[in-house]
Motif scaffolding. Structure first.
Motif, mmCIF file in Angstrom:
data_model
loop_
_atom_site.group_PDB
_atom_site.id
_atom_site.type_symbol
_atom_site.label_atom_id
_atom_site.label_comp_id
_atom_site.label_asym_id
_atom_site.label_seq_id
_atom_site.Cartn_x
_atom_site.Cartn_y
_atom_site.Cartn_z
ATOM 1 N N LEU A 13 36.644 28.424 17.359
ATOM 2 C CA LEU A 13 36.341 29.331 18.733
ATOM 3 C C LEU A 13 35.138 29.195 19.332
ATOM 4 O O LEU A 13 34.804 29.528 20.482
ATOM 5 N N PHE A 14 33.844 28.880 18.426
ATOM 6 C CA PHE A 14 32.708 29.027 19.102
ATOM 7 C C PHE A 14 31.963 27.626 18.546
ATOM 8 O O PHE A 14 30.774 27.975 17.730
ATOM 9 N N PRO A 15 32.242 26.612 18.919
ATOM 10 C CA PRO A 15 31.593 25.480 18.416
ATOM 11 C C PRO A 15 30.090 25.283 19.056
ATOM 12 O O PRO A 15 30.063 25.168 20.168
ATOM 13 N N ARG A 16 29.148 25.196 18.253
ATOM 14 C CA ARG A 16 27.835 24.742 18.489
ATOM 15 C C ARG A 16 27.204 25.556 19.461
ATOM 16 O O ARG A 16 26.164 25.274 20.206
ATOM 17 N N ASP A 17 28.004 26.915 19.766
ATOM 18 C CA ASP A 17 27.302 27.864 20.808
ATOM 19 C C ASP A 17 27.449 29.269 20.203
ATOM 20 O O ASP A 17 28.347 29.648 19.867
ATOM 21 N N ILE A 18 26.203 29.957 20.069
ATOM 22 C CA ILE A 18 26.144 31.266 19.702
ATOM 23 C C ILE A 18 26.638 32.352 20.674
ATOM 24 O O ILE A 18 26.975 33.435 20.558
ATOM 25 N N CYS A 19 26.475 32.090 22.166
ATOM 26 C CA CYS A 19 26.421 32.898 23.250
ATOM 27 C C CYS A 19 28.104 33.575 23.253
ATOM 28 O O CYS A 19 28.279 34.534 23.344
ATOM 29 N N PRO A 20 29.147 32.664 23.094
ATOM 30 C CA PRO A 20 30.478 33.342 22.956
ATOM 31 C C PRO A 20 30.719 34.349 21.906
ATOM 32 O O PRO A 20 31.426 35.419 21.774
ATOM 33 N N ILE A 21 30.044 34.183 20.601
ATOM 34 C CA ILE A 21 29.967 35.025 19.446
ATOM 35 C C ILE A 21 29.303 36.397 20.056
ATOM 36 O O ILE A 21 29.863 37.308 19.775
ATOM 37 N N LEU A 22 28.333 36.323 20.751
ATOM 38 C CA LEU A 22 27.644 37.552 21.056
ATOM 39 C C LEU A 22 28.348 38.168 22.384
ATOM 40 O O LEU A 22 28.438 39.462 22.308
ATOM 41 N N LYS A 23 29.096 37.854 23.202
ATOM 42 C CA LYS A 23 30.096 38.221 24.022
ATOM 43 C C LYS A 23 31.229 38.859 23.457
ATOM 44 O O LYS A 23 31.791 39.757 24.051
ATOM 45 N N ASP A 24 31.618 38.596 22.098
ATOM 46 C CA ASP A 24 32.906 39.122 21.482
ATOM 47 C C ASP A 24 32.522 39.775 20.409
ATOM 48 O O ASP A 24 32.167 39.280 19.287
ATOM 49 N N PRO A 25 32.757 41.259 20.718
ATOM 50 C CA PRO A 25 32.260 42.113 19.667
ATOM 51 C C PRO A 25 32.956 41.832 18.316
ATOM 52 O O PRO A 25 32.118 42.130 17.195
ATOM 53 N N ALA A 26 34.220 41.495 18.000
ATOM 54 C CA ALA A 26 34.922 41.235 16.920
ATOM 55 C C ALA A 26 34.311 39.955 16.326
ATOM 56 O O ALA A 26 34.240 39.968 15.128
ATOM 57 N N ALA A 27 33.833 38.925 17.241
ATOM 58 C CA ALA A 27 33.287 37.620 16.405
ATOM 59 C C ALA A 27 31.772 38.103 16.180
ATOM 60 O O ALA A 27 31.536 37.702 14.857
#
Length: 167
Positions: A13-27
């Motif tokens: 779901l989040f290859p090499r980039d933490i920004c989508p992790i921060l955007k997704d509360p479950a992640a």
């Protein structure tokens, strides 16, 4: 609690980039769950979580709160008030300096360092040097993503690095 395939799910779901992790509360919850699980299994008697400027500040306080620990900052030179201790280090493209408040860590305290990414290891190595200057005991380092081909973990030896995702 995290399940065994969660790290794989994060890679997809989040290859090499933490920004989508921060955007997704479950992640984000999953990342902190994985870190918490690792720390509880492998690091007893910790005193502090030490976060590196700036993305270590995103994950570190959440983990520290879960573990009932304090959180302290390692920042770029000139950003902290009061008396500080600093370490200069080389980057691929120049020089940099990080610092910590002189009284942030007491001698003998057991600390765990956290950042988002381990590449060449320069910044995390400098943070470890800061901890050694303050006579802290380094329990290890945590990162969300490790770029293994750059061999940053080798630069941090003898300190162990736990990474959620390795490329």
């Amino acid at each position: 609690r995290p399940h065994r395939s969660l790290s794989f799910d994060l890679i997809v779901l989040f290859p090499r980039d933490i920004c989508p992790i921060l955007k997704d509360p479950a992640a984000l919850t999953a990342v902190i769950d994985l870190f918490e699980d690792h720390v509880r299994k492998n690091h007893q008697q910790l005193d502090l979580i030490v976060g590196l400027d700036a993305r270590g500040f995103l994950f570190g306080p959440l983990l520290a709160q879960r573990l009932g620990l304090g959180f302290v900052l390692v920042r770029k030179k000139g950003k902290l008030p009061g008396t500080t201790v600093s370490v200069a280090y080389d980057l691929e493209y120049g020089k940099a300096e990080v610092e910590i408040q002189e009284d942030a860590v007491a001698p003998g305290q057991k600390v765990l360092l956290i950042d988002d990414l381990l590449a060449t290891g320069g910044t995390l190595h400098a943070a470890c040097e800061l901890m050694e200057k303050l006579q802290a005991q380094i329990a290890g380092c945590l990162v969300v993503i490790e770029l293994q081909e750059l061999k940053g973990a080798d630069k941090l030896k003898p300190h162990r690095v736990f990474s959620l995702l390795r490329y």
